[in-house]
Write a protein that holds these residues in place. Structure first.
Motif, PDB file in Angstrom:
ATOM      1  N   THR A   1       0.811  -1.209   0.000  1.00 11.66           N
ATOM      2  CA  THR A   1       0.000   0.000   0.000  1.00 11.66           C
ATOM      3  C   THR A   1       0.848   1.263   0.000  1.00 11.66           C
ATOM      4  O   THR A   1       0.327   2.357  -0.202  1.00 11.66           O
ATOM      5  CB  THR A   1      -0.909   0.039   1.245  1.00 11.66           C
ATOM      6  OG1 THR A   1      -0.082   0.008   2.419  1.00 11.66           O
ATOM      7  CG2 THR A   1      -1.834  -1.159   1.272  1.00 11.66           C
ATOM      8  N   ASP A   2       2.146   1.112   0.213  1.00 14.81           N
ATOM      9  CA  ASP A   2       3.032   2.268   0.346  1.00 14.81           C
ATOM     10  C   ASP A   2       4.199   2.128  -0.614  1.00 14.81           C
ATOM     11  O   ASP A   2       4.712   1.025  -0.849  1.00 14.81           O
ATOM     12  CB  ASP A   2       3.551   2.377   1.784  1.00 14.81           C
ATOM     13  CG  ASP A   2       4.326   3.665   2.009  1.00 14.81           C
ATOM     14  OD1 ASP A   2       5.550   3.661   1.797  1.00 14.81           O
ATOM     15  OD2 ASP A   2       3.703   4.664   2.385  1.00 14.81           O
ATOM     16  N   ALA A   3       4.645   3.269  -1.161  1.00 10.90           N
ATOM     17  CA  ALA A   3       5.727   3.249  -2.135  1.00 10.90           C
ATOM     18  C   ALA A   3       7.010   2.654  -1.571  1.00 10.90           C
ATOM     19  O   ALA A   3       7.767   1.968  -2.278  1.00 10.90           O
ATOM     20  CB  ALA A   3       5.990   4.668  -2.642  1.00 10.90           C
ATOM     21  N   GLN A   4       7.274   2.880  -0.285  1.00 11.81           N
ATOM     22  CA  GLN A   4       8.505   2.374   0.313  1.00 11.81           C
ATOM     23  C   GLN A   4       8.489   0.855   0.473  1.00 11.81           C
ATOM     24  O   GLN A   4       9.525   0.258   0.770  1.00 11.81           O
ATOM     25  CB  GLN A   4       8.730   3.045   1.671  1.00 11.81           C
ATOM     26  CG  GLN A   4       8.947   4.543   1.570  1.00 11.81           C
ATOM     27  CD  GLN A   4      10.075   4.913   0.604  1.00 11.81           C
ATOM     28  OE1 GLN A   4      11.153   4.331   0.659  1.00 11.81           O
ATOM     29  NE2 GLN A   4       9.811   5.874  -0.278  1.00 11.81           N
TER      30      GLN A   4
ATOM     31  N   GLU B   1      21.891   3.911  -7.032  1.00  9.05           N
ATOM     32  CA  GLU B   1      21.282   5.225  -7.257  1.00  9.05           C
ATOM     33  C   GLU B   1      20.367   5.196  -8.471  1.00  9.05           C
ATOM     34  O   GLU B   1      19.270   5.787  -8.461  1.00  9.05           O
ATOM     35  CB  GLU B   1      22.372   6.271  -7.433  1.00  9.05           C
ATOM     36  CG  GLU B   1      21.859   7.682  -7.722  1.00  9.05           C
ATOM     37  CD  GLU B   1      21.064   8.284  -6.581  1.00  9.05           C
ATOM     38  OE1 GLU B   1      20.365   9.288  -6.811  1.00  9.05           O
ATOM     39  OE2 GLU B   1      21.122   7.748  -5.446  1.00  9.05           O
ATOM     40  N   GLY B   2      20.771   4.516  -9.531  1.00  6.04           N
ATOM     41  CA  GLY B   2      19.921   4.420 -10.718  1.00  6.04           C
ATOM     42  C   GLY B   2      18.615   3.696 -10.436  1.00  6.04           C
ATOM     43  O   GLY B   2      17.538   4.126 -10.889  1.00  6.04           O
ATOM     44  N   LEU B   3      18.673   2.618  -9.662  1.00  5.27           N
ATOM     45  CA  LEU B   3      17.458   1.885  -9.309  1.00  5.27           C
ATOM     46  C   LEU B   3      16.535   2.745  -8.447  1.00  5.27           C
ATOM     47  O   LEU B   3      15.314   2.723  -8.615  1.00  5.27           O
ATOM     48  CB  LEU B   3      17.828   0.599  -8.572  1.00  5.27           C
ATOM     49  CG  LEU B   3      18.583  -0.461  -9.383  1.00  5.27           C
ATOM     50  CD1 LEU B   3      19.041  -1.601  -8.473  1.00  5.27           C
ATOM     51  CD2 LEU B   3      17.725  -0.989 -10.525  1.00  5.27           C
ATOM     52  N   ARG B   4      17.128   3.488  -7.535  1.00 12.02           N
ATOM     53  CA  ARG B   4      16.327   4.361  -6.674  1.00 12.02           C
ATOM     54  C   ARG B   4      15.615   5.432  -7.493  1.00 12.02           C
ATOM     55  O   ARG B   4      14.432   5.721  -7.266  1.00 12.02           O
ATOM     56  CB  ARG B   4      17.210   5.003  -5.605  1.00 12.02           C
ATOM     57  CG  ARG B   4      16.433   5.791  -4.556  1.00 12.02           C
ATOM     58  CD  ARG B   4      17.366   6.439  -3.542  1.00 12.02           C
ATOM     59  NE  ARG B   4      18.230   7.426  -4.164  1.00 12.02           N
ATOM     60  CZ  ARG B   4      17.853   8.682  -4.456  1.00 12.02           C
ATOM     61  NH1 ARG B   4      16.615   9.074  -4.182  1.00 12.02           N
ATOM     62  NH2 ARG B   4      18.694   9.520  -5.013  1.00 12.02           N
ATOM     63  N   ARG B   5      16.330   6.007  -8.465  1.00 12.45           N
ATOM     64  CA  ARG B   5      15.711   7.030  -9.324  1.00 12.45           C
ATOM     65  C   ARG B   5      14.567   6.419 -10.144  1.00 12.45           C
ATOM     66  O   ARG B   5      13.519   7.053 -10.343  1.00 12.45           O
ATOM     67  CB  ARG B   5      16.760   7.623 -10.266  1.00 12.45           C
ATOM     68  CG  ARG B   5      17.833   8.458  -9.574  1.00 12.45           C
ATOM     69  CD  ARG B   5      17.290   9.814  -9.137  1.00 12.45           C
ATOM     70  NE  ARG B   5      18.318  10.625  -8.515  1.00 12.45           N
ATOM     71  CZ  ARG B   5      19.094  11.485  -9.170  1.00 12.45           C
ATOM     72  NH1 ARG B   5      18.977  11.619 -10.492  1.00 12.45           N
ATOM     73  NH2 ARG B   5      19.998  12.204  -8.521  1.00 12.45           N
TER      74      ARG B   5
ATOM     75  N   ARG C   1      12.647   3.887  -9.320  1.00 13.44           N
ATOM     76  CA  ARG C   1      11.482   3.699  -8.454  1.00 13.44           C
ATOM     77  C   ARG C   1      10.804   5.029  -8.171  1.00 13.44           C
ATOM     78  O   ARG C   1       9.557   5.106  -8.133  1.00 13.44           O
ATOM     79  CB  ARG C   1      11.887   3.024  -7.146  1.00 13.44           C
ATOM     80  CG  ARG C   1      10.683   2.754  -6.236  1.00 13.44           C
ATOM     81  CD  ARG C   1      11.047   1.912  -5.023  1.00 13.44           C
ATOM     82  NE  ARG C   1      12.001   2.583  -4.146  1.00 13.44           N
ATOM     83  CZ  ARG C   1      12.482   2.030  -3.029  1.00 13.44           C
ATOM     84  NH1 ARG C   1      12.112   0.816  -2.693  1.00 13.44           N
ATOM     85  NH2 ARG C   1      13.349   2.695  -2.282  1.00 13.44           N
ATOM     86  N   GLU C   2      11.580   6.079  -7.968  1.00 13.73           N
ATOM     87  CA  GLU C   2      10.995   7.405  -7.755  1.00 13.73           C
ATOM     88  C   GLU C   2      10.114   7.797  -8.938  1.00 13.73           C
ATOM     89  O   GLU C   2       9.031   8.372  -8.759  1.00 13.73           O
ATOM     90  CB  GLU C   2      12.100   8.439  -7.561  1.00 13.73           C
ATOM     91  CG  GLU C   2      12.780   8.403  -6.215  1.00 13.73           C
ATOM     92  CD  GLU C   2      13.849   9.478  -6.094  1.00 13.73           C
ATOM     93  OE1 GLU C   2      13.931  10.331  -7.018  1.00 13.73           O
ATOM     94  OE2 GLU C   2      14.588   9.478  -5.103  1.00 13.73           O
ATOM     95  N   PHE C   3      10.565   7.483 -10.135  1.00  8.63           N
ATOM     96  CA  PHE C   3       9.773   7.845 -11.311  1.00  8.63           C
ATOM     97  C   PHE C   3       8.469   7.045 -11.358  1.00  8.63           C
ATOM     98  O   PHE C   3       7.394   7.610 -11.611  1.00  8.63           O
ATOM     99  CB  PHE C   3      10.572   7.600 -12.586  1.00  8.63           C
ATOM    100  CG  PHE C   3       9.779   7.897 -13.834  1.00  8.63           C
ATOM    101  CD1 PHE C   3       9.613   9.198 -14.267  1.00  8.63           C
ATOM    102  CD2 PHE C   3       9.173   6.871 -14.555  1.00  8.63           C
ATOM    103  CE1 PHE C   3       8.857   9.487 -15.400  1.00  8.63           C
ATOM    104  CE2 PHE C   3       8.421   7.144 -15.682  1.00  8.63           C
ATOM    105  CZ  PHE C   3       8.267   8.463 -16.100  1.00  8.63           C
ATOM    106  N   VAL C   4       8.535   5.743 -11.126  1.00  9.80           N
ATOM    107  CA  VAL C   4       7.337   4.908 -11.139  1.00  9.80           C
ATOM    108  C   VAL C   4       6.329   5.406 -10.114  1.00  9.80           C
ATOM    109  O   VAL C   4       5.130   5.516 -10.389  1.00  9.80           O
ATOM    110  CB  VAL C   4       7.719   3.435 -10.881  1.00  9.80           C
ATOM    111  CG1 VAL C   4       6.466   2.593 -10.638  1.00  9.80           C
ATOM    112  CG2 VAL C   4       8.519   2.871 -12.038  1.00  9.80           C
ATOM    113  N   VAL C   5       6.811   5.751  -8.930  1.00  9.55           N
ATOM    114  CA  VAL C   5       5.934   6.236  -7.866  1.00  9.55           C
ATOM    115  C   VAL C   5       5.344   7.601  -8.228  1.00  9.55           C
ATOM    116  O   VAL C   5       4.133   7.838  -8.073  1.00  9.55           O
ATOM    117  CB  VAL C   5       6.710   6.311  -6.537  1.00  9.55           C
ATOM    118  CG1 VAL C   5       5.904   7.066  -5.473  1.00  9.55           C
ATOM    119  CG2 VAL C   5       7.056   4.911  -6.048  1.00  9.55           C
ATOM    120  N   ALA C   6       6.171   8.509  -8.723  1.00 15.50           N
ATOM    121  CA  ALA C   6       5.697   9.856  -9.052  1.00 15.50           C
ATOM    122  C   ALA C   6       4.671   9.837 -10.181  1.00 15.50           C
ATOM    123  O   ALA C   6       3.773  10.689 -10.231  1.00 15.50           O
ATOM    124  CB  ALA C   6       6.882  10.739  -9.443  1.00 15.50           C
ATOM    125  N   ALA C   7       4.770   8.874 -11.073  1.00 16.38           N
ATOM    126  CA  ALA C   7       3.857   8.813 -12.219  1.00 16.38           C
ATOM    127  C   ALA C   7       2.567   8.071 -11.910  1.00 16.38           C
ATOM    128  O   ALA C   7       1.565   8.260 -12.613  1.00 16.38           O
ATOM    129  CB  ALA C   7       4.563   8.141 -13.399  1.00 16.38           C
TER     130      ALA C   7
END
Length: 329
Positions: A98-101, A121-125, A127-133
């Motif tokens: 239920t949570d992005a983390q 760092e690339g993997l983290r970025r 995931r940030e994109f998938v979550v933000a979108a």
């Protein structure tokens, strides 16, 4: 103990009472009414149970709401619409994150000329994109996906193309749902506890030195209700229906920690992106996902193939959005 003489005297007096027969008749009538009431209640209960069993076994229309008010909502047949009380009832996604983390990332490792830290760092970025979108509440409520766009390389054409699609959505190839999940706030709002997500990532060295190639495959489930005061009645009194949407996205994202001609260091480049939207009116292209509620789905003309939106065993076909009818949501 009573005196036997007094007892016999009372019996004789009752036998000579002119109202004796009337009292007996009234007592018999009361007993008959009680038996009839108990029998009727039992018959109604059995009829309700039998009707629910007939409904749940498919001998009547699957969405016929018999005895819904008398049955615990957790026991409703899956064919009945979910409600705001249990928005994920009957969905395999109810146990998902239920949570992005809670979205796990693969264990990073050095690939090519990239260190373990650079891969992490690339993997983290990514995931940030998938979550933000797809999980940002502002974006889901129809807002501009500024954070997601900011993660993309401004020197590459994909970012400008997506920005244009958001500004002027339309056919044939300007549909923002290709990358972003957004709902029209004038029509829909997310139900409480109405988001679930599951997915995975993999990585490898890119086609050029210093580049990381990330493959992401995520499925999102959203439970939505009508924006008040246009709520959709559920199958039982005092219930409000939710419509569920299943969005699966497969992305290939390129990441380079160091700059090179035409590449911005630390930004993502979407090399490929595909989506499958379960329970969406794909004839409407305005930048939003438009789910069908149960009555709309039943009345709509949807001459498209029926697919299981939870099936992740095959890749999403390349090309424009393929309209489908979900077998379940």
């Amino acid at each position: 103990m009573s005196d036997p003489v007094d007892y016999i005297t009372r019996l004789r007096a009752e036998a000579q009472n002119p109202d004796r027969e009337g009292a007996f008749r009234a007592d018999r009538q009361r007993r008959r009414l009680r038996r009839a009431s108990v029998g009727a209640f039992a018959a109604l209960a059995l009829a309700g149970l039998a009707t629910w069993l007939v409904t749940s076994t498919g001998e009547r229309p699957a969405d016929e709401p018999y005895a819904a008010a008398a049955l615990d909502e957790r026991l409703w047949p899956d064919a009945w619409p979910a409600t705001t009380n249990l928005p994920l009832r009957g969905s395999p996604a109810r146990t998902w994150a239920t949570d992005a983390q809670d979205l796990p990332l693969p264990v990073p490792a050095a690939v090519g000329s990239l260190s373990r830290g650079q891969v992490s760092e690339g993997l983290r970025r990514a995931r940030e994109f998938v979550v933000a979108a797809n999980l940002d509440r502002v974006v889901l409520r129809g807002g501009h996906p500024a954070q997601a766009l900011e993660l993309l390389d401004p020197q590459q054409p994909a970012r400008a193309r997506l920005t244009e699609h958001l500004r002027a959505p339309g056919l044939p190839d300007g549909d923002p749902t290709e990358m972003f999940t957004r709902f029209d706030p004038a029509e829909l709002t997310l139900a409480d506890e109405g988001i679930r997500v599951r997915g995975r990532m993999a990585f490898e060295a890119g086609s050029i030195p210093g580049q990381l190639r990330i493959r992401a495959d995520y499925t999102f489930v959203y439970a939505l209700r009508r924006t008040e005061p246009l709520s959709e009645p559920g199958p039982a009194p005092d219930t409000e229906e939710v419509a569920r949407v299943v969005v699966r996205r497969q992305l290939v994202l390129l990441y380079a920690p160091a700059g090179s001609p035409g590449v911005t260091a630390g930004k993502l480049v979407p090399a490929d992106y595909r989506r499958q939207l379960g329970n969406h009116d794909c004839g409407t292209v305005d930048g939003f996902v438009h789910p069908y509620f149960s009555k709309e789905a039943k009345a709509a003309d949807r001459p498209w193939p029926v697919v299981d939106p939870y099936d992740e065993s095959t890749d999403i076909p390349a090309g424009p959005l393929r309209c489908t009818v979900p077998s379940r949501t």
